[in-house]
Design an enzyme around this catalytic site. Structure first.
Site, PDB file in Angstrom:
ATOM      1  N   LYS A  52      14.573   0.133   8.449  1.00 22.27           N
ATOM      2  CA  LYS A  52      13.275   0.815   8.340  1.00 22.27           C
ATOM      3  C   LYS A  52      12.355   0.363   9.469  1.00 22.27           C
ATOM      4  CE  LYS A  52      14.030   1.602   3.492  1.00 22.27           C
ATOM      5  NZ  LYS A  52      13.910   1.170   2.111  1.00 22.27           N
ATOM      6  N   GLN A  96      10.689  -2.918  -1.272  1.00 21.51           N
ATOM      7  CA  GLN A  96      12.142  -2.739  -1.288  1.00 21.51           C
ATOM      8  C   GLN A  96      12.717  -3.112  -2.657  1.00 21.51           C
ATOM      9  OE1 GLN A  96      14.024  -1.439   1.338  1.00 21.51           O
ATOM     10  NE2 GLN A  96      15.635  -1.411  -0.220  1.00 21.51           N
ATOM     11  N   ASP A 119       7.530   6.187  -0.743  1.00 19.77           N
ATOM     12  CA  ASP A 119       8.839   6.367  -1.373  1.00 19.77           C
ATOM     13  C   ASP A 119       8.793   7.484  -2.423  1.00 19.77           C
ATOM     14  OD1 ASP A 119      10.973   4.867  -0.429  1.00 19.77           O
ATOM     15  OD2 ASP A 119      10.329   3.032  -1.445  1.00 19.77           O
TER      16      ASP A 119
END
Ligand code: NAP
Length: 284
Positions: A52, A96, A119
């Site tokens: 990322k 994460q 997300d």
């Protein structure tokens, strides 16, 4: 002869588009910033976070990494999320997953401001996806839709079967196919006679998490097969949920693993972060 849907190619085009738009924002004095939180030392999570960061560098975003020790408390993590929610220079926040067992993932997801939830895991954003009026795309399913669109695969009226009903892949995948007028069936571990259902699929999406689960006898001739799975086979080699070697010859299109859906997820994350920045700056 089947055609390969090349996730590297499609993700590159998505990232290049984000990069061009990021440059335009920079010219107006606006930086795009993604904050990434990682707790503990899970090697797979570390690889995802590094990827990322690399993508952020490529498109021209600033990336802030918060690497917290595995004994971080819920309160410490909540405090960090709140701090990032309040920072004007942070456009997107990503925590994460999975988090270490002692932490409450759900509470953290819901603590991230829906305006910075790149997300698209927050209940507000999930609800918007359901309605079909949304700013943030569910990263992996939207990556699949980008691939279909790139290859001019129209799902209108087609039988689309999704194997898996997780909140991050299966359910939003079904919604996006539905929004594009597919006739969608969601299947799961309790589905009776799965093979009978999958054999009717014009478009089959596998999001199960079991190596080579989808075999040739489960796939209709000329189907489009999308493999979301990321597993390790007996030799530790990365493989999908589809038995590629035997399924591919039956398909019209198929995604490989690696090099299929995987790279798309991060590309859509970049797209969402850019969108967050634009929304926060009242830009279209
Ligand atoms: P998950 O939360 O474990 O969900 C798996 C789903 O598969 C569940 O709905 C489960 O049904 C279903 N399933 C399990 N066994 C089955 C069976 N025998 N027959 C039919 N359905 C069955 O997994 P996930 O997070 O959705 O991820 C799925 C896969 O995609 C994993 O390999 C993951 O690593 C990969 N993934 C890849 C990306 C990417 O960027 N490429 C992103 C996310 C995930 P029940 O609900 O009934 O248990």
């Amino acid at each position: 002869m089947y055609k390969i849907i090349d996730g590297k190619l499609v993700s590159q085009s998505v990232k290049d588009d984000v990069k061009a738009q990021t440059l335009k924002l920079k010219e107006q004095g606006i930086d795009v910033t993604l904050a990434v939180i990682i707790v503990g030392d899970d090697p797979a999570s570390r690889v995802y976070v590094n990827n990322k960061k690399k993508a952020c560098e490529y498109v021209g975003f600033k990336s802030l990494e918060y690497a917290l020790p595995s004994d971080t408390t819920q309160q410490q993590l909540m405090d960090l999320v709140n701090e990032l929610n309040n920072r004007e220079d942070v456009n997107g926040i990503l925590c994460q997953l999975p988090l270490p067992k002692h932490l409450d993932e759900k509470e953290i997801i819901e603590a991230i401001s829906p305006l910075k939830d790149v997300d698209a895991f927050h209940a507000v954003n999930v609800g918007k996806i359901m309605i079909g009026d949304y700013d943030f795309l569910p990263c992996t399913p939207a990556g699949v839709m980008e691939m279909l669109s790139y290859y001019d695969i129209d799902v209108t009226g087609k039988n689309c079967v999704v194997i898996g009903r997780s909140n991050i892949v299966g359910k939003p995948m079904a919604m996006l196919l539905l929004h594009k007028n597919g006739t969608v069936t969601i299947t799961h571990s309790r589905t009776v006679d799965l093979k009978n259902v999958t054999n009717k699929a014009d478009v089959l999406v596998a999001a199960i998490g079991k190596a080579k689960f989808v075999t040739a006898d489960m796939v209709k001739d000329d189907a489009v097969v999308i493999d979301v799975g990321m597993n390790r086979d007996q030799n530790g080699k990365l493989c999908g949920d589809v038995d590629f070697e035997n399924v591919a010859p039956k398909c019209s299109y198929i995604t490989p693993v690696p090099g299929g859906v995987g790279p798309m997820t991060i590309a859509v994350l970049m797209k969402n972060t850019l969108k967050a920045c634009k929304l926060q700056n009242n830009l279209k």
